[in-house]
Design an enzyme around this catalytic site. Structure first.
Site, PDB file in Angstrom:
ATOM      1  CB  CYS A 123      -0.980   0.102   1.278  1.00  0.00           C
ATOM      2  SG  CYS A 123      -2.024  -1.618   1.254  1.00  0.00           S
ATOM      3  CG  HIS A 256      -3.062   3.445   2.055  1.00  0.00           C
ATOM      4  ND1 HIS A 256      -3.741   3.020   0.890  1.00  0.00           N
ATOM      5  CD2 HIS A 256      -3.363   2.274   2.736  1.00  0.00           C
ATOM      6  CE1 HIS A 256      -3.995   1.700   0.794  1.00  0.00           C
ATOM      7  NE2 HIS A 256      -3.760   1.231   2.092  1.00  0.00           N
ATOM      8  CG  ASN A 286      -6.631  -0.846   1.504  1.00  0.00           C
ATOM      9  OD1 ASN A 286      -5.898  -0.403   0.373  1.00  0.00           O
ATOM     10  ND2 ASN A 286      -6.365  -1.194   2.661  1.00  0.00           N
TER      11      ASN A 286
HETATM   12  O1  UT7 Z   1      -3.868  -1.239   3.631  1.00  0.00           O
HETATM   13  C1  UT7 Z   1      -2.689  -1.381   4.736  1.00  0.00           C
HETATM   14  C2  UT7 Z   1      -3.059  -0.635   5.706  1.00  0.00           C
HETATM   15  N1  UT7 Z   1      -4.219  -1.648   6.380  1.00  0.00           N
HETATM   16  C3  UT7 Z   1      -4.845  -0.823   7.468  1.00  0.00           C
HETATM   17  O2  UT7 Z   1      -4.620   0.179   7.442  1.00  0.00           O
HETATM   18  C4  UT7 Z   1      -5.916  -1.608   8.010  1.00  0.00           C
HETATM   19  C5  UT7 Z   1      -5.743  -1.395   9.454  1.00  0.00           C
HETATM   20  N2  UT7 Z   1      -6.778  -2.023  10.348  1.00  0.00           N
HETATM   21  C6  UT7 Z   1      -8.346  -1.829  10.282  1.00  0.00           C
HETATM   22  O3  UT7 Z   1      -8.533  -0.819   9.605  1.00  0.00           O
HETATM   23  C7  UT7 Z   1      -9.029  -2.191  11.485  1.00  0.00           C
HETATM   24  O4  UT7 Z   1      -8.308  -2.905  12.432  1.00  0.00           O
HETATM   25  C8  UT7 Z   1      -9.992  -3.215  10.745  1.00  0.00           C
HETATM   26  C9  UT7 Z   1     -10.900  -2.498   9.899  1.00  0.00           C
HETATM   27  C10 UT7 Z   1      -9.310  -4.131  10.172  1.00  0.00           C
HETATM   28  C11 UT7 Z   1     -11.008  -4.141  12.059  1.00  0.00           C
HETATM   29  O5  UT7 Z   1     -11.360  -3.127  12.762  1.00  0.00           O
HETATM   30  P1  UT7 Z   1     -11.079  -3.112  14.308  1.00  0.00           P
HETATM   31  O6  UT7 Z   1     -12.168  -1.845  14.893  1.00  0.00           O
HETATM   32  O7  UT7 Z   1      -9.812  -3.141  14.413  1.00  0.00           O
HETATM   33  O8  UT7 Z   1     -11.926  -4.514  14.479  1.00  0.00           O
HETATM   34  P2  UT7 Z   1     -11.410  -6.002  15.393  1.00  0.00           P
HETATM   35  O9  UT7 Z   1     -10.361  -6.654  14.390  1.00  0.00           O
HETATM   36  O10 UT7 Z   1     -10.758  -5.410  16.687  1.00  0.00           O
HETATM   37  O11 UT7 Z   1     -12.686  -6.623  15.544  1.00  0.00           O
HETATM   38  C12 UT7 Z   1     -13.767  -6.301  16.555  1.00  0.00           C
HETATM   39  C13 UT7 Z   1     -14.839  -7.146  16.251  1.00  0.00           C
HETATM   40  C14 UT7 Z   1     -14.340  -8.611  16.369  1.00  0.00           C
HETATM   41  O12 UT7 Z   1     -15.280  -9.287  17.000  1.00  0.00           O
HETATM   42  P3  UT7 Z   1     -15.296  -9.716  18.757  1.00  0.00           P
HETATM   43  O13 UT7 Z   1     -13.829 -10.668  18.867  1.00  0.00           O
HETATM   44  O14 UT7 Z   1     -15.084  -8.447  19.394  1.00  0.00           O
HETATM   45  O15 UT7 Z   1     -16.257 -10.626  19.155  1.00  0.00           O
HETATM   46  C15 UT7 Z   1     -14.386  -9.079  15.009  1.00  0.00           C
HETATM   47  O16 UT7 Z   1     -14.379 -10.717  14.894  1.00  0.00           O
HETATM   48  O17 UT7 Z   1     -15.397  -7.200  14.875  1.00  0.00           O
HETATM   49  C16 UT7 Z   1     -15.460  -8.466  14.404  1.00  0.00           C
HETATM   50  N3  UT7 Z   1     -15.413  -8.434  12.941  1.00  0.00           N
HETATM   51  C17 UT7 Z   1     -16.495  -8.154  12.072  1.00  0.00           C
HETATM   52  N4  UT7 Z   1     -17.940  -7.960  12.500  1.00  0.00           N
HETATM   53  C18 UT7 Z   1     -18.784  -7.990  11.235  1.00  0.00           C
HETATM   54  C19 UT7 Z   1     -14.250  -8.500  12.116  1.00  0.00           C
HETATM   55  N5  UT7 Z   1     -14.565  -8.012  10.997  1.00  0.00           N
HETATM   56  C20 UT7 Z   1     -15.717  -8.297  10.903  1.00  0.00           C
HETATM   57  C21 UT7 Z   1     -16.886  -7.804   9.547  1.00  0.00           C
HETATM   58  N6  UT7 Z   1     -18.282  -7.874   9.773  1.00  0.00           N
HETATM   59  N7  UT7 Z   1     -16.336  -7.957   8.541  1.00  0.00           N
END
Ligand code: UT7
Length: 329
Positions: A123, A256, A286
């Protein structure tokens, strides 16, 4: 430096292209439900800011998207492919293992002879490619470069992993970068830290005619998020210091486009108001190396970014890699 060596490179034109198939969060949620996975428009919008993304048809390759974006950039720069003496394509989803997508693009543009190569910095790829092209122009190795970010990330998404497959999209953006005695690119900085290679990777590789390892994208989202917000502030401040400018000199920040929360956090730390941040993640998702030139071109074409504006471009992604470019447009 001899008298004909330019002091700067400047963006002469921009272009971009999105494949026609627009997939909304609701479309994806319905698709995932068939696999027994639950997601929702509300979750995706709240956590990422993404509402839709575009997916290329199976027969469409990164070089095809790059070609559309390049032709638009050439037209906006008022030149033709025959005027280009350097082609750099930033991509992590190349058409083939080799040759490079840049040489395939060169052939599709109907020109031959100039150097053409890919940059693989995920990225951060476009910021890397722009910095390399700028360096080559300022040493006299090229005078008019086509710098492209093009991705078909839909090819490497795991649609059984809801934590990653809702985040990415396909698209391409391009700029024509030309020698100039006026700025132009003012300062840039690139970084990588391979200790974090496991937090965002597509580890599979071809060996003996088979794919060894997992060929689909893996990401520890929270770990990437945490690193991204730190490095994006640091690199922006460092590039501003190099340029002898202040954050208040930035007319538009083009980060980005991965997650609206990361972009807002960077803007807050730099004390930039929300109207100074170009956001396309809502409609593009993204698109990795394509996200910055796509966002740049859409803001230029909508008339939001104008000639003379000072822009900060910031990339961050797998590797772990990051970097920033400050330029007067
Ligand atoms: O391109 C390179 C750079 N990439 C990035 O910058 C990405 C950086 N990371 C992010 O943007 C975020 O970390 C994400 C969008 C990927 C995830 O967001 P988050 O707020 O960090 O969520 P999380 O991974 O901590 O997940 C929170 C909850 C989890 O459930 P529990 O364990 O709290 O019960 C996940 O299982 O959300 C759940 N979850 C979803 N729920 C519904 C994860 N993906 C989904 C989904 N739909 N698609």
């Amino acid at each position: 430096m001899n008298s004909s060596t330019p002091r700067y490179s400047r963006i002469a034109g921009t272009g971009s292209y999105l494949p026609p198939r627009r997939v909304t969060n609701d479309d994806l949620a319905a698709q995932l439900a068939q696999r027994g996975l639950e997601t929702s428009d509300a979750w995706i919008v709240e956590r990422t800011g993404i509402r839709a993304r575009h997916f290329a048809e199976p027969e469409v390759a990164a070089s095809d998207l790059a070609l559309h974006a390049s032709l638009a950039a050439l037209q906006s720069a008022g030149c033709t492919a025959a005027d280009i003496d350097l082609i750099i394509v930033a991509t992590s989803t190349p058409d083939m293992v080799f040759p490079s997508t840049a040489t395939i693009l060169q052939n599709k543009l109907g020109v031959h002879g100039c150097p053409a190569f890919d940059v693989q910095a995920v990225c951060s790829g476009f910021v890397y490619a722009l910095t390399v092209a700028d360096s080559m122009i300022r040493t006299g190795a090229a005078r008019k470069a086509l710098v492209v970010g093009s991705e078909v990330f839909s090819r490497i998404l795991d649609f059984n992993d809801r934590t990653t497959c809702v985040l990415f999209g396909d698209g391409a953006g391009a700029v024509v970068l030309e020698a100039s005695n006026e700025p132009g690119l003012v300062a840039s900085e690139l970084h990588a830290d391979g200790r974090h290679l496991d937090i965002l990777c597509t580890p599979g590789h071809v060996s003996g005619g088979a794919i060894l390892g997992d060929p689909l994208l893996k990401m520890d989202g929270p770990a990437v998020f945490k690193l991204a917000v730190g490095v994006l502030e640091d690199v922006a401040r460092s590039v501003l210091a190099k340029a002898g400018r202040e954050a208040s000199d930035i007319d538009f920040l083009i980060p980005h486009q991965a997650n609206i929360r990361i972009m807002q956090s960077t803007a807050r730390k730099l004390k930039l108001s929300a109207d100074k941040v170009i956001v396309t993640v809502d409609e593009h998702g993204n698109t990795s190396a394509a996200s910055i030139p796509l966002a740049l071109d859409s803001a230029v074409r909508s008339g939001r970014i104008r000639r003379g504006d000072t822009l900060m471009l910031e990339g961050v992604g797998g590797g772990f890699t990051w970097g920033a470019v400050l330029l007067d447009f």
